[in-house]
Design an enzyme around this catalytic site. Structure first.
Site, PDB file in Angstrom:
ATOM      1  N   SER A 127     -22.108  37.924 -18.686  1.00  0.00           N
ATOM      2  CA  SER A 127     -20.782  38.513 -18.707  1.00  0.00           C
ATOM      3  C   SER A 127     -20.232  38.365 -20.086  1.00  0.00           C
ATOM      4  O   SER A 127     -20.557  37.433 -20.807  1.00  0.00           O
ATOM      5  CB  SER A 127     -19.896  37.826 -17.705  1.00  0.00           C
ATOM      6  OG  SER A 127     -20.217  36.479 -17.675  1.00  0.00           O
ATOM      7  N   CYS A 128     -19.431  39.329 -20.457  1.00  0.00           N
ATOM      8  CA  CYS A 128     -18.927  39.324 -21.821  1.00  0.00           C
ATOM      9  C   CYS A 128     -17.794  38.333 -21.927  1.00  0.00           C
ATOM     10  O   CYS A 128     -17.065  38.107 -20.979  1.00  0.00           O
ATOM     11  CB  CYS A 128     -18.377  40.675 -22.191  1.00  0.00           C
ATOM     12  SG  CYS A 128     -19.244  41.993 -21.416  1.00  0.00           S
ATOM     13  N   ILE A 129     -17.637  37.797 -23.099  1.00  0.00           N
ATOM     14  CA  ILE A 129     -16.541  36.855 -23.307  1.00  0.00           C
ATOM     15  C   ILE A 129     -15.225  37.619 -23.288  1.00  0.00           C
ATOM     16  O   ILE A 129     -15.183  38.801 -23.569  1.00  0.00           O
ATOM     17  CB  ILE A 129     -16.709  36.101 -24.631  1.00  0.00           C
ATOM     18  CG1 ILE A 129     -15.809  34.883 -24.658  1.00  0.00           C
ATOM     19  CG2 ILE A 129     -16.461  36.970 -25.823  1.00  0.00           C
ATOM     20  CD1 ILE A 129     -16.124  33.892 -25.715  1.00  0.00           C
ATOM     21  N   MET A 169     -15.491  38.064 -13.114  1.00  0.00           N
ATOM     22  CA  MET A 169     -15.493  38.694 -14.434  1.00  0.00           C
ATOM     23  C   MET A 169     -15.683  40.200 -14.244  1.00  0.00           C
ATOM     24  O   MET A 169     -16.253  40.608 -13.254  1.00  0.00           O
ATOM     25  CB  MET A 169     -16.628  38.138 -15.287  1.00  0.00           C
ATOM     26  CG  MET A 169     -16.524  36.645 -15.539  1.00  0.00           C
ATOM     27  SD  MET A 169     -14.992  36.144 -16.324  1.00  0.00           S
ATOM     28  CE  MET A 169     -15.257  36.695 -18.005  1.00  0.00           C
ATOM     29  N   PRO A 205     -18.733  46.850 -22.780  1.00  0.00           N
ATOM     30  CA  PRO A 205     -19.115  45.436 -22.638  1.00  0.00           C
ATOM     31  C   PRO A 205     -18.564  44.591 -23.779  1.00  0.00           C
ATOM     32  O   PRO A 205     -19.259  43.774 -24.350  1.00  0.00           O
ATOM     33  CB  PRO A 205     -20.650  45.494 -22.677  1.00  0.00           C
ATOM     34  CG  PRO A 205     -20.955  46.693 -23.489  1.00  0.00           C
ATOM     35  CD  PRO A 205     -19.834  47.676 -23.283  1.00  0.00           C
TER      36      PRO A 205
END
Ligand SMILES: Cc1cc2nc3c(=O)[nH]c(=O)nc-3n(C[C@H](O)[C@H](O)[C@H](O)COP(=O)(O)OP(=O)(O)OC[C@H]3O[C@@H](n4cnc5c(N)ncnc54)[C@H](O)[C@@H]3O)c2cc1C
Lengths: 102, 414
Positions: A100-102, B157, B295
Site C-alpha cells: 500500500s502506498c504511503i 488503506m 498509487p
C-alpha cells in the site's frame, strides 16, 4: 535468490515471493502452501485464480476487493488462509505481496 | 466560448483555477469552479486542532478569497457528470456543458462502511479527526478526558495523508505528558498494515520513535466491526482491542457523485493515467488530487506537484500536442513527532523515502528522515505557505514537481 520448489528452480525475494510469475505452476503453489501449513482444496484454488486474474489486470488487491469478489466472503478467506490471508494467498499464487502506498 | 469546468474547490481545484486563469486566453475560455461549501478548510490543521495547537479560525477561511475574480464560482452540490454528453448537472437543476472537465472532488471518510462505527457512540467515545466536526469534537473530549485506553486506528488503506494517524499518536503522547497525565493514558496504534510506517525503509529508521514514546502497536488488523457496547474493535481473525477512547480513520472514499456518474473504482476513485493525469475513460476529462486512483500519497503536497504538470498537459491537450508523461508520484511530507520536533520524508512512485537534505542538496536546512526542530518549523510554516502560496498556485521556490535525486541517499523500490 534462487530456490528449488517442487523440483523446479524458481526466483524468489527475501520474503519468499516469486519474482517471475512465469515460473509458477500449481505444483509450486501447492509446495508454498505446505510451507505455510495450508492444504490446498478446490475452494483455495478458486481464490488463487481470482487473485491471479486481478493481478494480471493490474488491479490492486485488498481485503475490500475480496469482499466484492463474489468468490468468498472475508471470514472464509481468513479460515482458508489463517494468519495473514492476503499475504499468504498471494505468496501461494506466485504474485507480489500487495503493497500500500504511503 | 469554450468552457473549462472544475469540480471541487479544495486544495487541487483552487490551485487549478489559479494556474489556468492566466494561461488560458480570456477571449476563448470561460472557467467555472463548483463546490458545495463556502468554507475552504486547511485539512492538515485537523491534526493539531484536537490538541489545542491550532484554533478553529486557523483552519478555515472563506473559499471565495482564493478563487480568481474572473473565474465563475458556484456554491452548489454537484449531482451528476455525464461524460458522454460533456455535461454536468447541479443539485438545483442547472446544467453546465464543458469542453474540458477537471475532477477535483477529493476523498472523504465513510464510517458507515464498518458495522458499529457510526452508531450511537460516534463522536461520544468514537472519533475521527479527518473532518472539521470530528477534529473539533475530539478537542472538546480531550479537554475533559481523565485518561484510560486511547486507541488510534486505521480502518483500511488507502487513506489521505497516510502518516497523519501516527503523527496523531505522537502528538497525543506529548499532549498528555504536558498535561502531567501520561501515566494515566495507554496509547495503542492499530493498523491493517504490517508496520506503523507504510514504507519498509521508514519503518526501519523510525521504529525507535514508537518505543521511545511507549506506544503499543497492533499490526495486520483488518477490522470487521466495532462493538460499541463493550468498547472493543474486532478484526476478521477475531482479535480484539479494547478502548476507552477510539480515534479511528474510517474508510476513505471518493465522493458518491463519482459512483452515481459511473466513473469510479470500488472506492469511488477515478481511474487516471498516473503520468499525465488524464482519466482513462475520457480524453477531455482530467483528474487531480485525492479524487484519483493514482498509487501516490493522497496529500496536498502531491496535489501541488500534480497541478503544475496538469496545467501543462491541459495546454498541450488544447493545442493537440502529445501530453507530457511527467508525474512521478513525488511526495514530500513532514511527520510531526511531538515535543516541537518533526521529520521530513521525500519519495515517489519508485523510490523509498530517502535520507539527505531538502530542498538544497547537502545544505538543507531540512533534514530528511531525521527528527529535528527545524523540520517542525517547516511543518508549521506549511500553513502559511498553504494559504498564501500553495492554493494560489504560486510556485514554491526551489521545490520542483518531480523529485530531485541530488543530495539524497537512495534505494530503488523493487
Ligand atoms: C488530518 C489531515 C492531515 C493532513 N495533513 C497533510 C499534510 O501535512 N501535508 C499535506 O500535503 N497534506 C495533508 N493532508 C491532505 C490534504 O489535505 C489533501 O490531500 C488535500 O486537501 C487534497 O486536495 P483535493 O483538492 O484533492 O481534495 P479536497 O481538498 O478535499 O477538496 C475536495 C473538494 O470537493 C468538494 N466536493 C466533493 N464532492 C462534491 C460534490 N458532489 N459537489 C460539490 N462539491 C464537492 C468538497 O466540498 C471539497 O471542497 C491532510 C489531510 C488530513 C485530513
Amino acid at each position: 535468490m534462487e530456490k528449488t520448489i517442487a523440483n523446479k528452480s524458481v526466483n524468489i525475494n527475501d520474503e519468499g515471493y516469486l519474482t517471475d510469475f512465469s515460473q509458477w505452476d500449481k505444483e509450486v503453489g501447492t509446495e508454498i502452501a505446505k510451507e505455510e501449513d495450508i492444504e490446498m482444496t478446490d475452494k483455495h484454488w478458486e481464490v488463487i485464480d481470482f487473485l491471479q486474474d486481478k493481478h494480471h489486470k493490474e488491479e490492486a488487491l485488498s481485503i475490500r476487493g475480496i469482499k466484492k469478489s463474489g468468490v468468498i466472503n472475508i471470514k472464509e478467506f481468513y479460515s482458508l488462509f489463517p494468519g495473514g490471508p492476503l499475504k499468504k494467498s498471494t505468496k501461494i499464487a506466485g504474485i507480489p505481496k500487495p503493497k500500500s502506498c504511503i | 466560448m469554450k468552457n473549462l469546468v472544475i469540480l471541487g474547490a479544495g486544495t487541487s481545484g483552487t490551485m487549478m483555477a489559479n494556474h489556468l486563469i492566466s494561461r488560458l486566453p480570456k477571449k476563448e475560455w470561460k472557467i467555472t469552479i463548483i463546490d458545495q461549501y463556502k468554507t475552504h478548510y486547511y485539512q492538515p490543521g485537523f491534526l493539531f486542532l484536537p490538541f489545542d495547537i491550532y484554533t478553529t479560525k486557523q483552519v478555515k477561511k472563506k473559499g471565495k478569497k482564493f478563487i480568481p475574480k474572473r473565474v465563475r464560482y458556484l456554491q452548489e452540490k454537484i449531482e451528476l457528470i455525464e461524460p458522454d454528453k460533456n455535461r454536468v448537472h447541479l443539485e438545483h437543476g442547472e446544467t453546465l456543458d464543458y469542453t474540458i472537465l477537471i475532477i477535483a472532488t477529493g476523498t472523504k471518510i465513510a464510517p458507515e462502511e464498518i458495522e458499529g462505527m457510526k452508531g450511537p457512540k460516534w463522536h461520544k467515545n468514537i472519533f475521527d479527526f479527518y473532518t472539521y466536526e470530528g477534529s473539533k469534537a475530539l478537542r472538546d473530549k480531550f479537554r475533559e478526558w481523565k485518561g484510560g485506553k486511547l486507541v488510534v486506528h486505521i480502518t483500511e488503506m488507502p487513506i489521505k495523508c497516510p502518516v497523519a494517524p501516527l503523527e496523531f499518536a505522537f502528538l497525543a503522547d506529548s499532549y498528555f505528558k504536558n498535561k502531567g497525565m501520561r501515566d494515566k493514558v495507554e496509547i495503542t496504534f492499530v493498523t491493517p498494515l504490517d508496520g506503523a510506517f507504510t514504507k519498509p525503509k521508514a519503518t526501519k529508521a523510525l521504529h525507535y520513535l514508537l518505543e521511545e514514546k511507549k506506544i503499543k502497536e497492533v499490526t495486520d488488523f483488518n477490522i470487521e466491526r466495532v462493538d460499541f457496547k463493550n468498547n472493543k474493535i474486532i478484526d476478521y481473525a477475531d482479535t480484539e482491542v479494547e478502548y476507552d477512547l477510539l480515534v479511528t480513520i474510517p474508510t476513505n472514499m471518493g465522493d458518491a457523485l463519482i459512483e452515481r456518474s459511473g466513473m469510479g473504482d470500488d472506492l469511488n476513485f477515478v481511474p487516471t493515467d498516473k503520468a499525465t493525469l488524464q482519466t482513462l475513460a475520457h480524453e477531455n476529462v482530467f483528474a487531480i488530487g485525492d479524487a484519483t486512483n493514482l498509487p501516490a500519497s493522497k496529500a496536498g503536497s502531491v496535489a501541488h506537484f500534480e497541478a503544475e504538470i496538469l496545467t501543462e498537459n491541459i495546454l498541450r491537450y488544447i493545442d493537440k500536442k502529445p501530453l507530457k508523461e511527467e508525474f512521478d508520484g513525488h511526495a514530500n511530507c513532514f511527520i510531526e513527532t511531538g515535543n516541537g520536533k518533526a521529520l521530513l520524508i521525500d519519495f515517489n512512485y519508485t523510490h523509498e523515502p530517502v535520507e539527505g537534505t531538502f530542498p538544497f542538496p547537502g545544505v538543507g536546512p531540512l533534514n530528511l528522515l531525521k527528527e529535528s526542530r527545524m523540520n517542525h518549523m517547516g511543518k508549521m510554516a506549511f500553513r502559511w505557505i498553504y494559504w498564501n502560496m500553495l492554493i494560489k498556485g504560486i510556485h514554491i521556490p526551489f521545490v520542483s514537481a518531480t523529485m530531485s535525486e541530488k543530495g539524497k541517499h537512495f534505494e530503488e523500490v523493487k
